[in-house]
Design a protein around this motif. Structure first.
Motif, PDB file in Angstrom:
ATOM      1  N   SER A  88      16.099 -14.314   9.137  1.00  0.00           N
ATOM      2  CA  SER A  88      15.199 -13.226   9.483  1.00  0.00           C
ATOM      3  C   SER A  88      14.643 -12.616   8.204  1.00  0.00           C
ATOM      4  O   SER A  88      15.239 -12.718   7.128  1.00  0.00           O
ATOM      5  N   LEU A  89      13.474 -11.972   8.330  1.00  0.00           N
ATOM      6  CA  LEU A  89      12.797 -11.353   7.194  1.00  0.00           C
ATOM      7  C   LEU A  89      12.430  -9.923   7.569  1.00  0.00           C
ATOM      8  O   LEU A  89      11.876  -9.675   8.644  1.00  0.00           O
ATOM      9  N   THR A  90      12.747  -8.975   6.681  1.00  0.00           N
ATOM     10  CA  THR A  90      12.464  -7.561   6.922  1.00  0.00           C
ATOM     11  C   THR A  90      11.714  -6.983   5.733  1.00  0.00           C
ATOM     12  O   THR A  90      12.106  -7.199   4.580  1.00  0.00           O
ATOM     13  N   ALA A  91      10.631  -6.255   6.020  1.00  0.00           N
ATOM     14  CA  ALA A  91       9.862  -5.584   4.979  1.00  0.00           C
ATOM     15  C   ALA A  91       9.598  -4.147   5.409  1.00  0.00           C
ATOM     16  O   ALA A  91       9.389  -3.875   6.598  1.00  0.00           O
ATOM     17  N   SER A  92       9.616  -3.211   4.456  1.00  0.00           N
ATOM     18  CA  SER A  92       9.383  -1.807   4.776  1.00  0.00           C
ATOM     19  C   SER A  92       8.693  -1.121   3.604  1.00  0.00           C
ATOM     20  O   SER A  92       8.836  -1.525   2.447  1.00  0.00           O
ATOM     21  N   TYR A  93       7.939  -0.061   3.949  1.00  0.00           N
ATOM     22  CA  TYR A  93       7.258   0.744   2.942  1.00  0.00           C
ATOM     23  C   TYR A  93       7.374   2.209   3.344  1.00  0.00           C
ATOM     24  O   TYR A  93       7.184   2.558   4.515  1.00  0.00           O
ATOM     25  N   THR A  94       7.683   3.076   2.370  1.00  0.00           N
ATOM     26  CA  THR A  94       7.849   4.501   2.619  1.00  0.00           C
ATOM     27  C   THR A  94       7.059   5.293   1.592  1.00  0.00           C
ATOM     28  O   THR A  94       7.086   4.970   0.395  1.00  0.00           O
ATOM     29  N   ASP A  95       6.365   6.329   2.074  1.00  0.00           N
ATOM     30  CA  ASP A  95       5.636   7.249   1.197  1.00  0.00           C
ATOM     31  C   ASP A  95       5.936   8.664   1.679  1.00  0.00           C
ATOM     32  O   ASP A  95       5.615   9.017   2.811  1.00  0.00           O
ATOM     33  N   THR A  96       6.584   9.460   0.837  1.00  0.00           N
ATOM     34  CA  THR A  96       7.018  10.801   1.230  1.00  0.00           C
ATOM     35  C   THR A  96       6.617  11.812   0.162  1.00  0.00           C
ATOM     36  O   THR A  96       6.824  11.577  -1.031  1.00  0.00           O
ATOM     37  N   THR A  97       6.057  12.935   0.603  1.00  0.00           N
ATOM     38  CA  THR A  97       5.711  14.039  -0.284  1.00  0.00           C
ATOM     39  C   THR A  97       6.183  15.335   0.355  1.00  0.00           C
ATOM     40  O   THR A  97       5.945  15.560   1.542  1.00  0.00           O
ATOM     41  N   SER A  98       6.872  16.173  -0.406  1.00  0.00           N
ATOM     42  CA  SER A  98       7.335  17.450   0.122  1.00  0.00           C
ATOM     43  C   SER A  98       7.458  18.446  -1.014  1.00  0.00           C
ATOM     44  O   SER A  98       7.405  18.081  -2.189  1.00  0.00           O
TER      45      SER A  98
END
Length: 769
Positions: A593-603
């Motif tokens: 299996s292949l998993t990819a993720s992207y996160t962009d957070t500003t606070s």
């Protein structure tokens, strides 16, 4: 010709087939294939009644878990075993600003690539062996390194679980990167607990089990006695997705034990000692390794606990003592040097659907455990009540706390929640909170209703919060959408929207310097969606935005957010906050299996690099702490990619004989049945074996002797066993009798004790009458 009577098996089958239509007809249901006479005799409500038709979930449009070509027959040969291998890469780009701390050493792009391996193998008699190893190459992970240069690092551990020692004792062990163990009475507490410290060394836990009682059920076995010990170099765990152990030098030793004093009472102790190690907070908060290495500390700690449990009532008392010495080049996060002490009592009672719990606690300033911080400089109490009926649910929470030296928040918080189910799909509720802390009183009231619509399930909320300087109004609406049937299987969509209005007096202590805003409006939106457009491919995405532009930190006293989800997270942020996460999973085959993720957070509000504030009390931040936190900011971009391989095979091996203990090992029982011609009960080389004798173990397993009179039982559970015989094949005039019952005619019975990983020999002599 007379029709033969059916045999017993056909009679049972006929009875089953006849009972099914009868049962269905008695419920007023039709049954395909039932006799026409039965259908005619049944009362008819409508001549045009629709016959029953089998239907598929989602009209048969559900995607298969895998294609037939990917499906492989499970390999059941050999012992149970599994393997998981992950190849991955990560990139993180942080940008932070925290009042009073230089973050320049932390705000560099971090990259990581590596491999992790996790394997398990169930041995025949040496427990469950395991390997957990991770190798990474990348930049030094934030606070655990001073440069961004790539380097090799990682961690590894060899583990063994349920290694049998005999007499009901088993041992778990680990060598490599592991952590300090703790007794169950400490781990099972939900409010206060001891932190586990990572070490590079070894840890071992001995568990003893009592003999199985005749009335004992087949529930989960629990040890009556436990001993643990660990020795190693203390350290810190870093890395992005892969573990990276950084040693702090020095030596850490921990040990403890727990025992059941009776069926109701249990007691235990746990201790730890750390000698001449680098202060981990100095490593985290300092950018110069040469300076942080000068901050060396030593500490000792001990905890004693005793617990009572009976018919739903539990009470546990704990006492803790610690001592810390050394020097630090930063403001000591753990408080003053020297000795510190504390204790707490927790009690709970469950009766039907009502559950109550409460406790008292005192934690002196400077309390710590090993190299980790504990809640300290606080004393107080709490009470919880939860009860429910078929339609009602009531909860009450009461907390009172104060700081020992007066430097942290103090006061009382009372929260009550009432929920009513109007029907199977609609519920209403009210939540109210009263907080008296830091010299002021604040109140909160929140109402909500959950109801279904044609568009899906909905939840609406309205909240009001008031304190001496402000009023906060807020409304929320959450929707879980029912999507059209033509959309891909597994599709989901939920949305959240909120509006918030703040009215604040000009003399509010929470306004930032130079700010005169007394009224502000803000809104928040969030969308969470997912889909499986193709077989084995699914996507999930969450996007949230909060425009909260007021320049105060009064959300510390704002309404309790019961919505949860993305807005529940952003509601604790001050200023504009944005978060987006996209995750894609692709199942390449039954094992890959292949998993990819992207996160962009500003606070605009963040904890100090994810470290919980050890200064704050259970009641929250003081005004000064709230202002300092509100001036902080954080921006994070991160991407991850992981290729995963997983496989498992084998089947559990059974054990022979009756077990004396709920868990344990096995041994071998073997021997020969022979003709004892000289009646000395010692088998001579010239004495022949007897074939065809049935040797029976505990009355449930049996083997037959071979031509040499030899028999063998493999994988016999350790402990005492009973051996009997069926000696019909014994030639006359030979007989087999027990040593203590000769010439009595009593059948042969022998008691034998089988040890773990050992071979027990039981030779059986036959004598002439």
């Amino acid at each position: 010709m007379t029709k033969p009577a059916p045999n017993s098996e056909s009679v049972r089958v006929t009875a089953r087939r006849s009972a099914i239509p009868f049962a269905l007809l008695s419920l007023g249901l039709s049954f395909p294939g039932s006799a026409r006479a039965d259908a005619t005799d049944a009362p008819q409500t409508s001549s045009s009644s629709t016959p029953y038709v089998d239907r598929l979930i989602d009209d048969g449009k559900l995607e298969p878990l895998m294609s037939a070509s990917d499906e492989k027959a499970t390999n059941t040969k050999g012992n149970v075993r599994s393997l998981i291998v992950e190849l991955g890469g990560s990139v993180i780009s942080p940008k932070s600003s925290v009042t009073g701390i230089d973050t320049s050493a932390l705000d560099h792009v971090q990259r990581e690539a590596g491999i992790s391996v996790s394997g398990r193998y169930q041995t025949d008699n040496f427990g469950l062996l395991g390997l957990d190893a991770q190798l990474r190459r990348g930049s030094n992970s934030g606070p655990f390194g001073s440069t961004s240069a790539d380097s090799w690092s990682g961690s590894a551990a060899l583990t063994s679980q349920y290694l049998p020692l005999g007499d009901g004792w088993l041992v778990d062990g680990a060598v490599g990167t592991t952590s300090t163990p703790a007794i169950a009475l400490v781990r099972q507490q939900t409010r206060f607990y001891l932190p586990a410290s990572p070490i590079l060394g070894g840890a071992v836990v001995f568990n003893g089990y009592r003999k199985i009682a005749p009335s004992q059920t087949n529930g989960e076995a629990k040890p009556f006695a436990t001993l643990n010990l660990s020795v190693g170099e203390p350290g810190l765990l870093g890395g992005l997705r892969l573990s990276d152990f950084t040693g702090l030098s020095g030596l850490a030793i921990s040990g403890g034990g727990q025992i059941d004093l009776s069926s109701r009472w249990s007691a235990g102790v746990q201790a730890i000692a750390v000698r001449d190690t680098v202060d981990p907070y100095a490593v985290i908060l300092q950018s110069t390794p040469s300076s942080s290495s000068k901050a060396r500390v030593s500490s000792q700690g001990a905890l004693g606990t005793i617990a009572f449990s009976d018919n739903g009532f539990k009470i546990q008392a704990n006492a803790i003592w610690t001592h810390r010495s050394g020097q630090s080049i930063v403001s000591d996060p753990l408080g003053a040097q020297g000795a510190a002490g504390g204790g707490w009592i927790d009690a709970s009672f469950r009766s039907g659907r009502t559950y109550q719990s409460g406790g008292l606690y005192y934690f002196g300033p400077g309390l710590s455990w090993g190299t980790s911080a504990l809640i300290n400089n606080a004393y107080g109490g709490y009470y919880r009540l939860s009860t429910s009926s078929q339609r009602w649910r009531w909860t009450l929470n009461l907390d009172a706390a104060d700081s020992v030296d007066g430097s942290s928040a103090s006061g009382v918080v009372v929260n009550a929640d009432v929920r009513r189910k109007l029907n199977f799909t609609t519920s209403v509720g009210v939540n109210s909170t009263l907080r008296i802390a830091n010299g002021q009183t604040s109140t909160q009231l929140l109402g909500y209703v959950e109801f279904p619509t044609r568009l899906g399930s909905s939840r609406a909320e309205a909240g009001w919060s008031h304190d001496l300087f402000s009023n906060l109004y807020r409304i929320d609406f959450n929707q879980n959408w029912s999507l059209p049937a033509w959309m891909p299987s597994g599709s989901r969509l939920s949305t959240q929207a909120s509006y918030q209005r703040m009215q604040q007096s000009s003399n509010s202590p929470y306004l930032l310097d130079g700010s005169s805003a007394q009224r502000s409006n803000s809104f928040g939106v969030a969308v969470s969606a997912g889909a499986t457009p193709f077989s084995g491919v699914n996507f999930d995405a969450t996007i949230a935005y909060n425009s909260n532009g007021n320049s105060s930190a009064t959300s510390v006293y704002g309404p309790v957010d019961s919505t949860g989800g993305a807005l529940g997270i952003l509601s604790s942020q001050q200023g504009q906050a944005f978060s987006a996460t996209i995750v894609a999973n692709v199942r390449l085959s039954s094992r890959w299996s292949l998993t990819a993720s992207y996160t962009d957070t500003t606070s605009s509000l963040t904890s100090t690099y994810g470290l919980a504030s050890i200064y704050s009390s259970p009641l929250g931040l003081t005004p000064a702490q709230a202002i300092a936190a509100q001036r902080s900011s954080y921006h994070l971009r991160a991407g991850y990619l992981t290729l995963r391989y997983s496989a498992s095979a084998g089947r559990p091996r059974g054990m022979l004989g009756l077990r004396e203990y709920p868990l344990g090992g096995t041994g071998v029982l073997e021997g020969r049945v022979y003709l004892d011609t000289n009646s000395n009960h010692n088998r001579e080389p010239s004495e022949k074996g007897v074939p065809g004798i049935v040797v029976i173990l505990d009355g449930i397993q049996a083997v037959r002797t071979d031509q040499a009179g030899y028999y063998r039982f493999d994988a016999v559970s350790d402990g005492p066993h009973r051996v009997t015989l069926n000696a019909d094949a014994l030639p006359l005039p030979w007989v087999i009798e027990a040593d203590d019952k000769r010439q009595t005619g009593a059948p042969y019975v022998a008691s034998v004790n089988v040890g773990v990983r050992s071979t027990t020999i039981l030779d059986i002599a036959a004598e002439k009458e």
